[in-house]
Motif scaffolding. Sequence first.
Motif, mmCIF file in Angstrom:
data_model
loop_
_atom_site.group_PDB
_atom_site.id
_atom_site.type_symbol
_atom_site.label_atom_id
_atom_site.label_comp_id
_atom_site.label_asym_id
_atom_site.label_seq_id
_atom_site.Cartn_x
_atom_site.Cartn_y
_atom_site.Cartn_z
ATOM 1 N N ALA A 51 -5.806 -1.702 6.385
ATOM 2 C CA ALA A 51 -5.032 -2.517 5.451
ATOM 3 C C ALA A 51 -5.351 -3.987 5.668
ATOM 4 N N LYS A 74 5.135 -6.279 3.946
ATOM 5 C CA LYS A 74 4.923 -5.685 2.627
ATOM 6 C C LYS A 74 3.725 -6.279 1.894
ATOM 7 N N GLU A 75 3.057 -7.254 2.492
ATOM 8 C CA GLU A 75 1.861 -7.844 1.885
ATOM 9 C C GLU A 75 0.582 -7.117 2.310
ATOM 10 N N ARG A 77 -2.131 -4.432 2.101
ATOM 11 C CA ARG A 77 -2.619 -3.586 1.012
ATOM 12 C C ARG A 77 -3.576 -2.536 1.560
ATOM 13 N N ARG A 79 -5.933 1.136 0.584
ATOM 14 C CA ARG A 79 -6.697 1.777 -0.491
ATOM 15 C C ARG A 79 -5.821 2.742 -1.273
ATOM 16 N N ASN A 80 -4.904 3.357 -0.573
ATOM 17 C CA ASN A 80 -4.095 4.440 -1.094
ATOM 18 C C ASN A 80 -2.628 3.989 -1.161
ATOM 19 N N ALA A 81 -2.032 4.050 -2.349
ATOM 20 C CA ALA A 81 -0.639 3.602 -2.536
ATOM 21 C C ALA A 81 0.343 4.418 -1.696
ATOM 22 N N LEU A 82 0.088 5.717 -1.543
ATOM 23 C CA LEU A 82 0.972 6.563 -0.751
ATOM 24 C C LEU A 82 0.927 6.150 0.723
ATOM 25 N N GLU A 84 0.327 3.157 1.826
ATOM 26 C CA GLU A 84 1.058 1.893 1.886
ATOM 27 C C GLU A 84 2.574 2.147 1.926
ATOM 28 N N GLU A 85 3.013 3.094 1.129
ATOM 29 C CA GLU A 85 4.433 3.454 1.097
ATOM 30 C C GLU A 85 4.879 4.020 2.458
ATOM 31 N N HIS A 86 4.097 4.929 3.029
ATOM 32 C CA HIS A 86 4.435 5.504 4.340
ATOM 33 C C HIS A 86 4.444 4.412 5.420
ATOM 34 N N ASN A 88 5.127 1.214 5.100
ATOM 35 C CA ASN A 88 6.318 0.362 4.968
ATOM 36 C C ASN A 88 7.623 1.093 5.236
#
Length: 189
Positions: A51, A74-75, A77, A79-82, A84-86, A88
């Motif tokens: 990230a 939370k800034e 980033r 490759r994978n949105a999921l 990133e969610e896990h 955070n």
Amino acid sequence: MDKRRKTRIIKSFLFISLLCISISFAQEKYIGKKGILTFEASEKAFEPVKAKNESVTVIINTTTGEIASLALMKEFRFRNALMEEHFNENYIESDTYPKAIFKGKIAAFDLQQLSEKEKEFKVSGSLTLHGKEKKIDTPVLISKVGDQLFLKGKFIVTPQDFDISIPKIVRNKIAKNIQVFIDFKLKAK
């Protein structure tokens, strides 16, 4: 000389003195608000865990060599949105621990000795993340071009350093040692 003229001269002198003092103090600090912080926690044969945060704030006091930086969690980033969610919600718990803060000192820092050629310095300080603090000692490369400083380096942390638990089901997919890379550009203020 009349009293009014003396008062104007004194006020002008005070104004110029304060302006000179503020300018000299301002040049003691270099600030960057678009620093890049990247971490790599990938294991071979699995999806990359990497990230990047491109809005890290960093400040260096050139008189004392003190350095501080702040990264909002939370800034980062991925490759994978999921992923990133896990990161955070489950690991960093960004709503509870919204930022990472580093405070330290650059040993033997001397702004006058800097040039376009990178020079190695040792940085020592503490990184606060996820409510825990860890001592960091690492070399960094610093160069100066015009009124800008460039600082690059890397260091290693582990999830255990910050009491971040990794579920058993994904533990072998995340590196035990996480490499953190810094790339900061600061301007004289």
